[in-house]
Design a protein around this motif. Structure first.
Motif, short mmCIF file in Angstrom:
data_model
loop_
_atom_site.label_atom_id
_atom_site.label_comp_id
_atom_site.label_asym_id
_atom_site.label_seq_id
_atom_site.Cartn_x
_atom_site.Cartn_y
_atom_site.Cartn_z
N TYR A 86 -2.89 4.93 -5.63
CA TYR A 86 -2.62 3.78 -6.38
C TYR A 86 -1.97 4.07 -7.85
CZ TYR A 86 -6.49 3.97 -9.44
OH TYR A 86 -7.34 4.45 -10.58
N ALA A 117 -4.55 0.12 -2.40
CA ALA A 117 -4.00 1.52 -2.15
C ALA A 117 -4.88 2.52 -2.19
CB ALA A 117 -2.68 1.81 -3.06
N THR A 161 0.81 -1.24 -0.08
CA THR A 161 0.03 0.02 0.07
C THR A 161 0.87 1.31 0.04
OG1 THR A 161 -1.97 0.90 0.94
CG2 THR A 161 -0.33 0.31 2.49
N CYS A 187 -6.28 0.04 4.16
CA CYS A 187 -5.81 -0.58 3.18
C CYS A 187 -5.25 -2.12 3.56
CB CYS A 187 -4.98 -0.15 2.15
SG CYS A 187 -5.47 1.12 1.32
N LYS A 200 -8.13 -0.43 -5.60
CA LYS A 200 -7.97 0.92 -5.17
C LYS A 200 -9.27 0.74 -4.24
CE LYS A 200 -11.26 3.24 -8.40
NZ LYS A 200 -11.64 4.63 -8.97
N LEU A 218 -4.23 -5.67 -8.22
CA LEU A 218 -4.03 -4.08 -8.02
C LEU A 218 -5.65 -3.79 -7.35
CD1 LEU A 218 -3.14 -1.37 -7.69
CD2 LEU A 218 -3.28 -1.06 -10.06
#
Length: 255
Positions: free
Chosen positions: A14, A36, A9, A77, A69, A67
């Protein structure tokens, strides 16, 4: 052998170049899941989102890499990753690479280090990485071998229970690594005062860092000023053990 699982994170968001590079490096050591914030969250320390629900959105998925967000903060996170997303305990938590130093007392305010400390709280080895420049065009080239070396060391040897690493890198002309302590310092002239177009007074957080022990050569600030990557072992326990016994004497007859 099963690859290590690495959770990553940051507090810059991100899309920040620092986290993109850190995720690329981390894939050399294991499978990577990035969770992130969807935008900048600097200065959030270990703050948590408690007034609105967290939304976690998958942005990319391929073998060995995911990945996500979220509208949360860095510590969120880590928490939501551990509790809801990963499905297993990660072997390593990485935070950063932050655009801006988190040396000295900046560790108190840092969302980057808030996330790393969240890992330390639950007994997962964690490292927070930062570079001294705030520029989005930061040149990480010289720091990459040191980042890899530090990650490799932690993957192979882990960290003591409750400890994470606060790693700060100069942008250029790196001389090596110094393991050191957190420097003492203060922020002064912390706010700019001005008047907005509607005639209302406002204050804008700014400030200048002042190293209160400039002659000390065992601190993270000295290391960075002299071209070294600084590593400070950091923990959440804020107890002042040196004063604990003395303070107990003051209250020993209080029942």
């Amino acid at each position: 052998m099963k690859k290590p699982l690495i959770l990553i994170t940051n507090d810059d968001g991100y899309t920040a170049p620092g986290i993109t590079l850190l995720a690329e490096i981390a894939q050399e050591f294991g499978d990577v899941v990035v969770i992130a914030p969807d935008g900048p969250q600097s200065g959030q320390s270990s703050a948590l989102t408690v007034t609105v629900p967290l939304r976690v959105i998958l942005k990319d998925s391929r073998p060995g890499y995911k990945l996500y967000k979220t509208n949360g903060k860095p510590a969120d996170c880590i928490k939501v990753g551990l509790n809801k997303i990963l499905g297993q305990k990660p072997d390593l938590i990485l935070s950063g690479i932050n655009h801006g130093s988190n040396a000295s007392l900046n560790v108190i305010y840092s969302g980057t280090m808030g996330a790393a400390l969240e890992g330390a709280i639950v007994g997962i080895p964690a490292i927070g990485f930062s570079i001294t420049t705030h520029s989005w065009e930061a040149d990480f080239t010289e720091g990459i071998p040191y980042i890899k070396k530090i990650i490799e060391e932690v993957v192979e040897n882990s960290l003591p229970e409750g400890v994470c690493l606060n790693v700060n890198l100069p942008e250029n002309d790196i001389s090596g690594i110094k393991v050191c302590r957190q420097s003492r310092g203060i922020w002064h002239k912390e706010f700019i005062e001005n008047i907005d177009p509607r005639g209302q007074e406002y204050f804008w957080l700014t400030g200048k860092y002042l190293n209160t022990e400039p002659e000390s050569t065992d601190t993270d600030i000295w290391a960075l000023d002299n071209g070294y990557v600084s590593i400070v072992p950091t923990r959440c326990d804020l107890t002042d053990y040196a004063y604990l016994e003395e303070l107990n004497k003051n209250y020993e007859n209080e029942g």
